[in-house]
Every structure is written in C-alpha cells, then in structure tokens.
Write an enzyme that holds these catalytic residues in place. Sequence first.
Site, PDB file in Angstrom:
ATOM      1  CG  HIS A  10      -1.078   7.670   1.403  1.00  0.00           C
ATOM      2  ND1 HIS A  10      -0.577   6.724   2.212  1.00  0.00           N
ATOM      3  CD2 HIS A  10      -0.834   8.896   1.413  1.00  0.00           C
ATOM      4  CE1 HIS A  10       0.109   7.373   2.817  1.00  0.00           C
ATOM      5  NE2 HIS A  10       0.282   8.632   2.553  1.00  0.00           N
TER       6      HIS A  10
ATOM      7  CG  ASP B 299      -1.170   3.443   2.149  1.00  0.00           C
ATOM      8  OD1 ASP B 299      -1.044   3.815   0.926  1.00  0.00           O
ATOM      9  OD2 ASP B 299      -0.885   4.325   2.870  1.00  0.00           O
TER      10      ASP B 299
ATOM     11  CB  SER C  65       3.258   9.395   3.694  1.00  0.00           C
ATOM     12  OG  SER C  65       1.983   9.290   4.729  1.00  0.00           O
TER      13      SER C  65
END
Length: 483
Positions: A280, A325, A422
């Site tokens: 992502h 992911d 992230s």
Amino acid sequence: MAPQLLLCLILTFLWSLSEAESNVFLKSKVANRFLQRTKRANSLFEEFKAGNIERECIEERCSKEEAREAFEDNEKTETFWNVYVDGDQCSSNPCHYGGTCKDGIGSYTCTCLAGYEGKNCQYVLYQSCRVDNGNCWHFCKPVQNEIQCSCAESYLLGDDGYSCVAGGDFSCGRNIKARNKREASLPDFQTDFSDDYDAIDENNFVETPTNFSGLVPTVQSQNATLLKKSDNPSPDIRVVNGTDCKLGECPWQALLINDQGDGFCGGTILSPIYVLTAAHCINQTKYIRVVVGEIDISRKKTGRLLSVDKIYVHQKFVPSTYDYDIALIQMKTPIQFSENVVPACLPTADFANQVLMKQDFGIVSGFGRTRERGQTSNTLKVVTLPYVDRHTCMLSSNFPITQNMFCAGYNTLPQDACQGDSGGPHITAYRDTHFITGIISWGEGCAQTGKYGAYTKVSRFILWIKRIMRLKLPSTESSTGRL
C-alpha cells in the site's frame, strides 16, 4: 506220613498269602486319609471361597471377572490380564534410555525418562526440532531420527553442528551490539530453501517513475457501499513512545521518500539489491527513492540516497483490506553495507512460525509519528512489542485479520507503531541474530486501548521473496552518494 507233610505245606502257603494281602490293602478308613480326591467347582460352598488365581485361571481358562475376584485389585488385575490374554509385550524390553514398559493387549506403552520422547523413548529431546529448536541457533530440520541444523545466508555452521557464526563483517541480522560479541571462523553450511508458498509472476512488477493513481485504495463493505473515511483501517501505520534507535542498532531500516524529499513509508533491507516494504506504500507518490543508514533525517549525516529500478507488488494485494500487503523494491545499484547498513536475515517459514513468532516480543522501528495526529519524527524510533495471539487479535479488530496478517502491541500500554512507519520492519531476535518477521501494515489509530497493530506475516511469503530476489543478483556498481 507223606499225606500229612503235604497238608502242612498247603496250610503254610495259604497263611503266607493272607499275610501278603494284609500288607498291600489298607482298611478303608486309613486309605481315605491318603487317597482323598480334590473336588473342583460346583461344590455347595464353592462361590463362598476366597478367590485363588491358580484355581481360577491356571487350572482352567477364566474370565477377566474371575481374575478380578481372585486379585481383588483392579491394577493387579489389568497387569495380569494383559499378559494372560496375548503374552507380555514388554518381554523384549522395547523402551530405550531407561524407559518403563507397561504391557497392553496387543500393544505396550513406554513411560520415558526426562529428556526423551517417542513410542519407544528413542528420541533425545534435543534431537527434536519441537523442543528448543533442537538446540539449533538458526534453522532446524528433522532428518530420520535426528535433526539437522543450518544457518541463514552469510553464516557458517559450527563444528558442534548447532551454532551459527557470522561469516563476514556485515552478515545479516547483526547489529552493533551483536557484532561486539566474539566471533569465530567456522566451516561451510547449507541453507534450507524448501518453503513452498505463493508463486511470483516474473512480469508482475511496477517500474518507477510511474503514476500510481490507479492503485488508490477504496474500502468497501459487502453491499459495495463506500465506507466513511473514519471507518477505514489506517494505511500509513504506524512508533509511539519508542526510544531513539542509536547508530548501528537498527541497520536494516530503510526510509522511502517522495519527489519532495519527504519520508512517507519505511522498509527493510534484505540484500544489496532488495528492500522489503508494504504494497500500500507504492500508491502514495509518483517517484520513490530509498534512504539507508540514517537515524536523524534533519541532520542527514549518515544516510545514503538510492535510486529505484523496479518495484514488485504482490499480484494478490487487496487495497480494500490490505491483504497480501507486501512489495519488494529493486535498487538500480547495490547498497554498500557498513556498520550502520546491514540486511535483516530472512528466515525459513517453519523457523518463523515455530520459533520466532513464539518469542515474547518483536522489534518495530520507523520515522513515523510519535503520537496519533502528531508530527513525524526526525529521529529513528524503536519499540519492543509483544506478539498477540490470533484469537485476541481478531476479537479486537473491526476489520478482517486474514491468514497473511498477525497482531502485535499492548492492550493498554501506550506503545505502538504509527502513521509514517508503514512498510517498516517487524524484527524478531533469536540467539543474537535478527530476522524479519513482519511488515508494518495498518491499525485502528495509534496505541489506542484495546487495539493492536496489524502486520503482514512474512512467513507466508518466503518463497515469493526468494524467487524475486533470484531474478537479479548484485552487480559490482557502486551506490549513489550521500544525502
């Protein structure tokens, strides 16, 4: 005269016969004392006699109930009956290493001494990968009745067959603390590449610079109604209340920066060519460059800036749920390793699942926000977070926790990853070697009570990672310059 003599002889003979008969035959009263016949069963008072195992089961075939009446003890009855029915299965002494054998009907049971296991106590516990990883420092694999230890790439297997020692100055998973410990020179080793997970399509990659607008995630419910933005899992997750990671303590940390020079996601160095990150993260900017070796982006003294060649996004990535992911970034030129730039080790799937993820804590690092809705950090932060069992993880979340995810964090203690982290590393240390176990993926806020951080489970993608990393080997070109 002659007739008289003959008569005397006849009388004498008859008298001798009567004397002989009296010596052979006893009177009935006397004879019965010696010639009594023992009676068996069915006598009037037979059922009132105490049980006798010889009378019940040796002289005649008996039932288990008759044996129990004789022994008047269930345990003794079972022991006798198991041998009585089909012989003693323990007569061959089948239990090894001092194990105690208990006979059964058609079988036996071994009670093993401490340190041994198996049907016949034939396995020494340290020869089982299930117990303390077989005493292996890295990877353990059962081979017949023994175990075989192997090591992560760039490590050497010790003469003892268990230990793993760094084979070079910058072997994977060795931070400055581990490198300060004494090392030795050891013989060659073999690494296990037997994991079998999702395949990778060689043509499935995104080259940079690229317009990523087509990958903007949308979160939809089952009836295809768009959810409110506040209901979305936060994609830019996630180090709150961590401490500064000193130079050389988090050498596998990478920082992704956009065309404005701002950091927006983290990454993990896996090799001179590849950096692991979250899928992502790839949709957040048109241009991506990678910084390695930096701990303070405001000072820009120790880091190196690298250009990106290709980006491999997992072909099954689901933007709406952050399932699968995971992405790999391929550098144009190799990363130069140093005391401050070292790759994390890639585990085998079994080692990650059975050993690493059963440790108490993992290590998370990043330049993300130090509190929810707060400013990003100029310094690299690190925090130690406990693993959370899957059931608790699923109950705590309003969003799906798939098989490709796991949770880490505290229920109430305000420590967590946060926005801007992230794609960064979730690392687990084992015997002074640091292995990549997760990718910071998403969460519901930062360090909220009753909420945990969600991480991509790297053990599910070991083969996927290895296949991509084999597509290009490091060249001899030098890295780009300093920041």
